[in-house]
Structure formats: C-alpha cells, structure tokens
Design an enzyme around this catalytic site. Structure first.
Site, PDB file in Angstrom:
ATOM      1  N   GLY A   1       0.826  -1.194   0.000  1.00  0.00           N
ATOM      2  CA  GLY A   1       0.000   0.000   0.000  1.00  0.00           C
ATOM      3  C   GLY A   1       0.858   1.239   0.000  1.00  0.00           C
TER       4      GLY A   1
ATOM      5  N   ASP B   1     -15.124   0.875  10.370  1.00  0.00           N
ATOM      6  CA  ASP B   1     -14.733   0.539   8.994  1.00  0.00           C
ATOM      7  C   ASP B   1     -15.085  -0.912   8.686  1.00  0.00           C
ATOM      8  OD1 ASP B   1     -13.790   1.115   6.475  1.00  0.00           O
ATOM      9  OD2 ASP B   1     -11.704   0.689   6.961  1.00  0.00           O
TER      10      ASP B   1
END
EC number: 2.7.11.1
Length: 1007
Positions: A39, A174
């Site tokens: 990422g 989330d």
C-alpha cells in the site's frame, strides 16, 4: 488513507509476475518471507514462526511516510489490538520497532477476505478447499449472492465480534467485506486437510464461538479507525470506506456506535445479493442515493432469501440513526439467536448458543489462563512459548504470479477474477510460480492428499428445486447490465482510495452550509432552494431560465461519457447582476449579448474549436456548471433606474454579486481541471467512444489510457494545481457568505418582512449549497490526482527531473496526509490558466474573422475572461463594501509603474480587467486599451485585421444603424484600432462578435 487495510493483503499467491521473492528476514521469533501486498504506507509479507513453521502475516509500516494523524491511528490500532483477544477478531501476535519501521505480526488468514469470496462465488467449486462447501450449500443462482446457510454463519460470527466490541465500548468504524478475513474451516485443521497452518496465539484462536466448524471461519480485521466510544458519547470524525459508511457520517454529523450497524447491514445485503445496496462514484453521490431511496430497500426479483433476513437488513439500513435498530434488538434478532435452518445432516450446530455473549472485561473471561500471560509476554518482547500443536500436515509454500493490475494507491491485491484449482504437487518457495487458486483461497496451496467428503445431494436438489420453482422468468436485461457495468467501473475508480479522510476545512464548510440550509429564517419563500447535497429537489420543476432536465451532480460523470442534463443550466443571473440593462446605454446592448451567450457557456452545445494535450476540451462537456440550481430570472443587482452595480448597492446585493462572481470563476477553473482529470482516468466499459469529433476519444489501450509515465506525471501535476486553485476560490466564496451570515445573525435582519433581503438570503443559500457540493467533489478528485501523481513520480527514473529526489521542497504542495506533494517548479495554476485563456481567445478570434462558429467564439471569450479574473482573484480580493473603482485604480497604477514587480500575465490580466470594467461603466475613468495591448506586444506576433475593420467602421456589420449602433461601433472601432494583435482580444475582439448579433434594445426604429 489505506495504511490499515489488512484484508486485501492476505493473498500471497497473487504476486506480480515481475516481482521476485524478497529475501528472508528475521523479525523476532518470526522469519519474514515473500511480499503479499503493498500500500501507500505499508507492505505486508507472509511470515513463518521460526520454530513451529506455522504462518503469520507481517505488516511493515514505514514511519517516515506517515503524517502525525496516521501515526496516531497506527498507535491506536496497536493499543486496541493488544486488548482484543477473541476468536473472530484478527489477533496482534507481536510488534517490533526499528529505526524506520514498525513490524506488526498478525494472525494469518489464508482464504483472503469476504469481498473476494463473494466476487468469486461462481468458481468456488473449482478449489478443493471449497468444493465440499459448494456441494452442500450451492449458490442460489442469478440475482443472489451466497447460500443463506453461509450468510447466516458469517453473520453470527461477525455479530459475536461486534458484541465483544460493544462490551468494551469500542466502535470499529470501517466494517466492510474487505475487512472480514476468512480462514479455512476449523475442521480442516483437525483432519489435516489444510496446508497453510496459521500460528495460534491461544488454544481457541481458530475455534469458532458460534456458527459451524465445517464452514470457513470469519475474523474482523483492521482496527486503524477503531476508537473507544461510550454509549453516551458521539464522534464526529469522517473516516472509513464510503461505500459502507453510515449516512450520518457521510453527512458530517455526529454519530455513535449505530454507525457500525449500518455497515453490518450493507455487508449482509452484499452477502445476500452479491453487490452493495448503494453504489455511487463518490461519497457525495452515495449520500444522495441513500436519501433518495427513503429507506425502501429492494431485492432482485430472482432473489429467494428468507423474509427474516430481509427484515433484518431493512431494520439495519435506516438512514436516520433514531430509526435504525439498536444493538440490543440486533443481538436478540432470531436470525442470530435461532439455529441456522437448512443444514445438512452432518453439520450439527455447536453446543454453544448461536449468539453466545462474551464476558465483560472484568468478568473472568477465558483469557485468565497461562495462555494469556504467554501472549502478553510476547507482545512486550518476551520469548513466546510453542503454539498449540496441530495434526501433522504437509506444509509447503507455493508462489503464484499476481495478475498485473493498474498502478493505484492502496489497491486490493485480490484475485483477477477467474481462479483455478491449486496444483497437485506442492513446490518449494524457489519453484516456478503456478496459477492462482480460487479467489477466497488464494493463499492456500493445494494438498495432494486432500480428502473429498461425499456431497450431500439432499440440499443440492432442494436448492435447485427452489430456484426452478420460483416462477421468475429468466429474462436477460442488457440495458440494466450495461448500466451496472458503467456504475461499477466508475465506482472502482472513485473508491480506488479505500478510505475518506476529510480535513477540518471541509468539515467547517459543510457545517456552515448545513447551518444556512436548515436555518428557519432561510426557509420562507425560498423558491428553487436546493435539497441537502443535491442540485435540485427531485421532481421539482426548474424555475424560469433553467434546463428542464436538471439532475443532481454526478461527481465523476465524465468517466462514463454520459451526457450531463444539468449542464444546460443557464447562467443569466451571473451576468444580469454584472451588466446593466438600461435601454439608453450602449454597454447595455453588449451586456445583453453577454447574457445571451452565457446561457450556452457550459451547456451541451459547447463546441469551441480548441484542443489541448490528447484532445481534451476546456471545459469538458460533462460537468456540473455554476449555478447548479434552478433560479429565477430576477436579478438582485439590476435596479429600477437601470443603474449598474456600484457603490449604491445594498450589502445583500453586493454579497450576492461577489459570491456568484467568485463561484463562477471557480467553476471555470474546475472545468479546465476536468480536462486534465478526464485524461487520467479510464473510461467505463460502455464508454470507449468519446464525443463526436473529439481527438481524445480514441480507444483506451490500458488502465492509464495508453499514457506514458511522463504524461501521467504532467497531467497529474496540472490537474492538481488547478484543483487546488478551484478549492481556494470555493473556500473564498464560502468565506464571503460566512461574513454575510455572521453580520446577519448579529443584526437578525432576515427576520423582518423585507422582500429584497429574503430573496438575497435564498440566493446566497443556493450558492452556498452549490459551493459545498463542488468543494467536496473537488477535494475528492484532488486527493485521487495527488495519489496518482505520487505513484507516477516513483515510477520515473531516478535521474528524471520530476523524480521526487530531484525536486526541491520549495516546490511542494502542502498536504494534510502522509507527505508533501512535490510538483515541478514550472507548473503553476496561474501559468496554465493564462496560457489557456490566450489560446482560447486566439483561436476564437481566427474563427470570428472567418465567420466560423460565432457562438463558440462568444463562449470562448467569456470563459477566457473568467479565467483571467480567477488569476487576479488573489490580487484583488473582493469584499463586501469594497468599491470596484479602487481595484481599477490599483490596476492602472501597476501598469503605469511598468509592472516591475509582477509577472507579465498578471499585468495583462489586471489591465484587461480594469479596461473591461470601464466598458461596463464608461462614466468612470479607465485604462486605455493600448495599455493592455502593450503588455503583450513584445510576446505575441501581431496578426493584422483585414476587411472586418472597415466593415465595422462603416457600420455594415451592425444590424442597428441608429444611435445605439453608433455607440457600439465607437467602442468597437476604438478597441480594434488599438489592438492589432490577438493576445488582448479578450477585451476588444469579442465586442465585434457581439456587435454582429445585437438587436436594438429599445426598438429605435432604425433596426
């Protein structure tokens, strides 16, 4: 911003074919192996416990890339995970710090995440790890997601984790399929069928508290956004993934733990149907869809899910938290408390209650054992004892190529979509890569001695009969399918960044817009007021002068190439307020022509013969222009005596004028930025063809449209600086409105029955709502472009001038996220806008001389004027009460001084702006036209006028031969004689184009 995205990173078999395996690296009691995901801030590796040879996941975070906020999130995640010990929550096994990195050792979840499990549901039968599962509980078929038995199983395990969090006053914030990780069925470990055996932090780490042991085990991951929130508290930070985010968070309102229940509802719907309940291109459009749906949750006609599940989903997906079911009702729902129906005979439920409550922190949990002490020692750096033993199993690692994907920030490294069965023979790490196994099992290499259990045909036949007897005709719907494809493509682009983090400035702007929209004093008599986050209320007919096809803004409509109906909104008010309509003034005729042209300024008929890099238009055809709301034709600025805007304006009218002027300038800059943005994003599958005659509509060769890395960097830099400029203008617009509102709030003047003040308030409110929506949209796109730029710069050769190591800090753009964005020193918004304005005007002037596309010439001239005004915006800040004459005097002084301290572009624009204002107000002294021309005479080659000069002098090209025509002709001839080149044509040539189409405003009898 994507740092805490575990779920998509547990897929070690999906490696890029051009990436070699990383060298082994010892980290405490573990050995770091190959990379399995990457990422913006972290890299995730497969790891192995040195002594037991069981597997872990190691997330290595580069601390130098983190902003203060992200470091706080990371510290919070570590702190929370150290306290959470639950079978259905991914455990933090160890944590090691180095000078530049933090290595988080996590439980390894070999089957990937729930998102890929759902997407690859039609290929699960190809894998030995799910072949038996699908044989017993087959997929329902078209219009459905997973089998209801599997859905209920996963929901029970997710609810068990949520109950554990609620007992500790924690909210996750989330919850989404990508953060729900799957492990092989616990029974597969006991039978030795599972090759990839994970490291166990305790005896029951992989023993489910609820559900079935013969089905995959679900674990909740990614606590980067989790926080402690007691039941009486409210949070207000916008974070998480927009697609699964509760409406109250999307609306920037305070929220409580019920936000997690909305996310559970979206996940449950996706498991049942196969897609999310609400899909949109960004979070602004998402909240519009949710609000327009009005809690009416529908299911595909072919979906045969039980009524209990439907009822639960509808209870969870209530857009207002007060209407949404609470946790007590949720945990007591019969879907969670009753046994799973439809089980095969050999899948007897566990002895525990399906919704087995977990004890509170101080109630003597199962963790008060020596296992817990060992775990705490390990987390503090002590030596970990051997994990619990497993049945002997062949443990081999197989490396498989990960399909090449577009280079995007924090993308999911999931399956390419068509998984294959795992190889029969296990291979060592150095062997040749094999093809990926099924989506949900991408990290699990096949076992040669896998034992297949005989499938149970009873449930198979039952499922087939249920599908066959549904009575629903099997009709293909190509239109809906194409629509879904376009929507999905847009969604993939918009949600490429997995998270939305909104800075304080955006929250303040949205809060102010909400305050203004919902204030009782702004409600009365508000014709054409906008609904929350919408262009116009659905079903409301537009007021006069507006397009009958008005529709809410599509923030990324340009992706799919769909026409924007609302882009045909007229902009007459913007120009009615600027130019007077006195029948006795020559300039009123010019202003009338401007008003006529402004209706087409950003409409679908826009067709200036202009090209830029890769053939984009400026502005593109499909974006939401200002104003984006139905508005009446009445101008607040035009007085009964026909006077022009000036010192005699009341404060309300002056505020409206300044606010709409600033918003209009921001809209022009936004349109230019959209041209760059359009070239950076891929088109939807059904939008490969561009606009007719558009050189940039060639078929897209790749995810980046066939662009080179250099081109991506250039376009990203240009789009970013233009978006930042647009944001600054939008912020200024909101500041103007805020000053006005503060003054009105103190004086409470809107409460009186003053028609003019009420109309002004409504008009300002409309603009504020438009500015709010546009600001959110631009902020979203600017972040996308920023990430695109950062990634593209890293792909450049190290000796390239635009490589980050070769750019000075002085050329950086401040960023509130991870690190400063560095752009090339010669890329500035002002330079781009200035060059674009000249280019548009030059081409328009040539077309005007040849008589081609006169309507497009008008549009180009006005657009260029607005663009130059936007350049000047930082120089001449327009505030209520500030006279325009002072601005023009400043501009004249700058020119008289020779502009020693200012760029030539600013000198030209200042001179032109002042002279243009003098044309509007001939009674005030102004800058002579030759001063504007002199500013560029040394730069631009002169292009002489030909026959049109004489034609204008003689009046032949004017439809009016009366006194009004004479006045217009005087202005036109003077400007044309003083400007023999096209650079300053914004302020001279465009008058002649208007003069050729102006009708007499007062019917003088000579026309």
């Amino acid at each position: 911003m994507g740092l805490f995205h575990h779920s998509t990173l547990f897929l070690p078999l999906l490696r890029r074919s051009n990436e070699g395996p990383h060298g082994e690296m010892p980290i405490g009691h573990y050995t770091r192996l190959s990379e399995i995901g990457r990422g913006s801030f972290a890299v995730v590796y497969k790891g192995v416990h040195t002594r037991s040879r069981t597997y872990v996941a190691i997330k290595s975070v580069t601390m130098t890339k983190l902003s203060r906020k992200l470091k706080e999130n990371l510290a919070s995640e570590i702190s929370i995970l150290k306290q959470l010990h639950h079978p259905h929550i991914v455990a933090l096994l160890d944590c090691h710090d180095t000078t530049s990195n933090i290595h988080l050792v996590m439980e390894f979840c070999a089957l990937g995440d729930l998102s890929h499990f759902i997407k690859g549901r039609n290929t699960l039968q190809d894998s030995p790890y799910t072949r038996e599962l699908i044989a017993k509980y087959p997929n329902p078929g078209e219009g459905a997601g997973l089998n209801e038995v599997i859905v209920r199983h996963f929901l029970k395990q997710l609810s068990s984790a949520l109950r554990f969090l609620r007992d500790r006053d924690l909210i996750h914030r989330d919850i989404k399929p990508q953060n729900l990780l799957l492990c092989p069925a616990p029974s597969s470990y006991r039978s030795g069928a599972a090759d990839v055996v994970p490291f166990k932090s305790s005896e029951d780490s992989f023993s489910p508290k609820t559900g079935l042991e013969s089905l995959p085990m679900l674990k909740l991951a990614d606590f980067g956004f989790a926080r402690s929130l007691p039941a009486t508290s409210l949070a207000e930070t916008l974070c998480g993934s927009p697609l699964y985010m509760a409406p109250e968070i999307l609306r920037y309102e305070k929220y409580d733990a019920k936000a997690d229940l909305w996310s559970v509802g979206t996940v449950l719907y996706e498991m049942v149907v196969g897609r999310a309940p609400f899909r949109a291109v960004n979070h602004i459009e998402l909240i519009k869809k949710i609000e327009q749906n009005k809690d009416q949750i529908s299911f595909p006609s072919k979906n045969r899910v039980s009524e209990d599940i439907r009822e639960l989903i509808r209870g969870l997906l209530k857009q207002h938290p007060m209407d949404r079911m609470n946790f007590d009702v949720y945990f007591a729902h019969k879907v969670l408390t009753e046994p799973i129906p439809g089980l095969v005979a050999d899948d007897a439920p566990l002895g525990r209650s399906p919704a087995d409550p977990t004890p509170r922190p101080g109630s003597g949990s199962r963790r008060s054992t020596p296992v817990q002490m060992k775990r705490e020692n390990a987390l503090s750096g002590g030596v970990r004892d051997e994990p619990a033993t497993y049945p002997a199993a062949q443990r081999a690692m197989t490396q498989s190529p990960r399909p090449e994907t577009p280079s995007t920030p924090m993308r999911r490294t999931g399956s390419a979509g068509t998984p294959h069965a795992a190889p029969n023979e296990p291979t060592p790490p150095a062997s040749h890569p094999t093809r990926p196994s099924p989506v949900s099992l991408a990290t699990a290499p096949g076992r040669q001695e896998h034992v297949d259990r005989p499938p149970t045909t009873t449930v198979v036949e039952q499922q087939r009969r249920r599908t066959a007897s549904s009575g629903v005709p099997q009709v293909d719907k190509p239109v809906e399918k194409a629509k879904d494809e376009k929507e999905h493509a847009a969604q993939e682009v918009a949600f490429e960044r997995d998270y939305v983090l909104v800075e304080k400035r955006a929250v303040e702007m949205n809060a102010f817009a909400d305050e203004l929209a919902y204030n009782p004093r702004m409600q009365g008599g508000q014709a054409g007021a906008v609904s929350r986050r919408s262009g116009a209320a659905p079903g409301t007919p537009p007021a006069g002068g507006s397009s009958p096809h008005a529709s809410p803004s599509k923030a990324m409509q340009i992706i799919s190439g769909r026409s924007r109906a609302d882009s045909a909104h007229v902009r007459q008010n913007s120009y009615d307020r600027r130019y007077g309509q006195s029948p006795t003034s020559a300039t009123s005729a010019i202003s009338k022509a401007l008003n006529m042209a402004s209706g087409r300024l950003f409409g679908m008929s826009f067709s200036p013969p202009l090209t830029i890099t890769k053939g984009g238009r400026s502005p593109p055809l499909a974006y939401n222009p200002f104003p984006a709301y139905p508005s009446a034709q009445t101008s607040l600025i035009v007085h009964a005596d026909g006077g022009k805007p000036g010192a005699n304006l009341d404060e309300d009218s002056k505020t409206v004028h300044d606010l709409e002027e600033c918003a209009t300038r921001s809209d022009v800059v936004y349109g230019f930025a959209e041209v760059k943005y359009k070239q950076l994003i891929p088109l939807a599958p059904s939008a490969a063809t561009g606009y007719p005659g558009d050189p940039g509509s060639d078929a897209v060769d790749s995810a980046d449209g066939g662009l080179t890395v250099d081109a991506i960097v250039t376009l990203s830099e240009e789009a970013l600086v233009l978006y930042v400029k647009a944001l600054s203008l939008l912020a200024k617009s909101m500041d103007i409105a805020r000053v006005w509102w503060t003054r009105k709030s103190r004086g409470d003047t809107l409460s009186r029955a003053d028609t003019g003040s009420t109309v002004a308030g409504n008009r300002i409110n409309n603009v504020v709502q438009w500015v709010r929506n546009r600001f959110n949209e631009v902020l979203e796109k600017a972040e996308f472009v920023r990430l695109k730029l950062v990634e593209a710069q890293k792909r450049l050769p190290s000796d390239h001038p635009s490589h980050p190591s070769n750019l000075s800090v002085g050329s950086s753009l401040g960023s509130g996220t991870s690190a400063d964005v560095v752009v090339s020193p010669d890329v500035t918004a002002e330079k781009l806008m200035y060059e674009r304005a000249l280019e548009m005007s030059r081409v328009a002037a040539i077309n005007e001389i040849t008589g081609e596309d006169l309507a497009g010439c008008e549009i180009s001239y006005v657009t260029a004027i607005r663009m130059l005004e936007a350049i000047l915006d930082d120089v001449e800040v327009s505030r209520p009460g500030q006279s325009g004459g002072a601005d023009r005097a400043d501009a004249r002084r700058d020119n008289e001084d020779g502009g020693q301290n200012e760029p030539q572009a600013v000198i030209l624009a200042k001179s032109a702006n002042a002279w243009h204002s003098d044309i509007e107000n001939p009674e005030s002294p102004g800058v002579a036209p030759e001063e504007a021309g002199a500013a560029v005479e040394s730069v631009h080659a002169p292009v002489q006028w030909t026959g049109q000069n004489a034609a204008v002098e003689s009046g032949a090209s004017l439809p009016c031969s009366g006194s009004h025509a004479a006045e217009i002709r005087t202005l036109t001839v003077r400007s044309m004689q003083d400007h023999a080149h096209f650079a300053p044509l914004l302020f001279s040539i465009f008058i002649s184009s208007y003069s050729s189409s102006i009708s007499c405003p007062s019917s003088c009898g000579h026309c």
